[in-house]
Design a protein around this motif. Sequence first.
Motif, PDB file in Angstrom:
ATOM      1  N   ALA A 138      35.584  -1.118 -22.023  1.00 10.88           N
ATOM      2  CA  ALA A 138      36.983  -1.306 -21.644  1.00 10.88           C
ATOM      3  C   ALA A 138      37.085  -2.162 -20.387  1.00 10.88           C
ATOM      4  N   THR A 325      44.180  -2.715 -16.904  1.00 12.63           N
ATOM      5  CA  THR A 325      44.215  -1.875 -18.103  1.00 12.63           C
ATOM      6  C   THR A 325      42.807  -1.484 -18.530  1.00 12.63           C
ATOM      7  N   ILE A 329      41.412   2.421 -18.701  1.00 11.88           N
ATOM      8  CA  ILE A 329      40.806   2.982 -19.911  1.00 11.88           C
ATOM      9  C   ILE A 329      39.377   3.427 -19.626  1.00 11.88           C
ATOM     10  N   LYS A 334      41.014   7.056 -22.289  1.00 14.97           N
ATOM     11  CA  LYS A 334      42.149   7.168 -23.203  1.00 14.97           C
ATOM     12  C   LYS A 334      42.982   5.876 -23.182  1.00 14.97           C
ATOM     13  N   TYR A 335      43.697   5.644 -24.288  1.00 15.62           N
ATOM     14  CA  TYR A 335      44.410   4.384 -24.408  1.00 15.62           C
ATOM     15  C   TYR A 335      45.811   4.501 -25.026  1.00 15.62           C
ATOM     16  N   LYS A 336      46.155   5.619 -25.672  1.00 13.52           N
ATOM     17  CA  LYS A 336      47.422   5.699 -26.404  1.00 13.52           C
ATOM     18  C   LYS A 336      48.632   5.550 -25.491  1.00 13.52           C
ATOM     19  N   LEU A 338      48.849   4.039 -22.721  1.00 13.14           N
ATOM     20  CA  LEU A 338      48.931   2.648 -22.273  1.00 13.14           C
ATOM     21  C   LEU A 338      49.553   1.767 -23.348  1.00 13.14           C
ATOM     22  N   ASN A 381      43.563  -5.788 -24.257  1.00 14.90           N
ATOM     23  CA  ASN A 381      42.413  -4.883 -24.343  1.00 14.90           C
ATOM     24  C   ASN A 381      42.604  -3.695 -25.262  1.00 14.90           C
ATOM     25  N   ILE A 382      43.790  -3.136 -25.253  1.00 16.91           N
ATOM     26  CA  ILE A 382      44.004  -1.823 -25.846  1.00 16.91           C
ATOM     27  C   ILE A 382      43.538  -1.739 -27.291  1.00 16.91           C
ATOM     28  N   ALA A 386      40.486   0.266 -29.101  1.00 16.53           N
ATOM     29  CA  ALA A 386      40.835   1.336 -30.042  1.00 16.53           C
ATOM     30  C   ALA A 386      40.066   1.203 -31.351  1.00 16.53           C
ATOM     31  N   GLU A 467      44.453   8.653 -31.151  1.00 16.97           N
ATOM     32  CA  GLU A 467      43.564   8.456 -30.006  1.00 16.97           C
ATOM     33  C   GLU A 467      42.272   9.233 -30.180  1.00 16.97           C
TER      34      GLU A 467
END
Length: 478
Positions: A138, A325, A329, A334-336, A338, A381-382, A386, A467
């Motif tokens: 990340a 970001t 992460i 975690k990313y949801k 964001l 990135n997200i 994921a 997630e």
Amino acid sequence: MNFESHDNLAKDKIIMIMAGLMVGLLVAAFDYSIIGTAMPKIINSLQGMEYYSWPFTSYMLTSTISIILFGKLSDIYGRKHVLLIGIITFVITSVMCGFSTNMFQLILFRGLQGIGGGILLSLPFIVVGEIFSPRERAKYMGILGSVFGLADVLGPILGGVITDNFGWRGVFFVNVPVGIAAVTLILYSLPNFKLPDVKKVIDYAGIITFILTLSSLVLGVALAGDLNTYSLMEVVGIFVFSGIMLILFVLIEKRAVNPILPLELFKNPIFNVSSIESFLATALMFSGVIYVPLFAQDVLGMSATNSGLMMIPMSLSLTLASILTGQIISWTGKYKKLAIFEFIITGGGVVLLASMNENTPYYLLLVYSTVLGIGSGMAYNIYNIAVQNAFTLREIGIVTASMRFFRNIGTIIFVPVFGYIMNFTMVSSTTSIISYNQSLVISIQNIYSTAMVLALVGLVVAFFLKEIPLDKDAATRS
């Protein structure tokens, strides 16, 4: 599995690898902003105003195709070899573009250049996904994503300086030394990651139908913008052909031994949600990249130079948001949330931009576009992270390439759509007793109103993003 994790790489080697990947990515990232600045001079030199958009279209088409195709081929022949091929192809075809003597040659060579560009836009993210653990990747994804912001800031300036002092051909030749630096760094630092037991069967039927599907789609979208030259039946016929090829592609991929785009990927809800979000996020970003400078110049009366400077805060915010970001992460795993905040911020940006009128001061335009830049930077990135976290290392190449693919499709579809909205509004406004400036303001407001709908859809879809917490250990998900 013939992979070398972050833990097995020396720190100085990691620095060299990241430097090589960033320089390689920078070559492709610079392309749009530098060429965009030089394009008016190119058109004047080669005398082809009616083909103004085709060098961009041919490049976008081949780069989008190569993202998926070479992402898959790198599973067989190794990331390092395919990445080097991409850089060398990009450099050689850049020189060919620089020696173009007419628009046909430039369009053809730009198409060839797009093959290398597609490789450079996807392979660095695949390599990062393989070297680092889910948490660590990340952070490094954020660093890679910042390259796009840097290119957006420096590209127009560099393009203008090169064009004014060395001529438009120089914007292509400048890729040569940068490409040589990237090849040198990657050649001596990057291990050749590949899947040793992958079936070395190339899906030729899938490749052909995939190319025909996308080529006809891009052609149809391009011609639909000029129905005065091309009949509606011709355009509809091209779209129908694209649909038929898509059906054939799906049928072929279901039976292929080693499909270039495994349909099983679409059974994963994280992949589906991330594909939609990547598609929408890119469309929203380009609403700012294209129409903020237009508003600044034609409505507020700013010079081209000052409107370019106006875009720097947006580009810097995009870069910083990408890096931050990735760090968040990496810290949280975690990313949801964001992903949800990303569309809230982006949606806020387009709502603010939709409120602009002739009396909007410069500083508010700067603030509004910066808000959009923050949201757009988060999206870099997200979704890569994921999907990489949702699949095995065996599938990391194709899922990462797919995210870049859907970003490109977002550009291919929505840049013309925004253009149609503007043209339709401008033509409709000619029947009213309003000035050109007022008509342009209404057109841009309509574009951002459409973007508001896209942002709302993206926000709703973000709540469906499943997630899976990121592991701190090496990437060995099975």
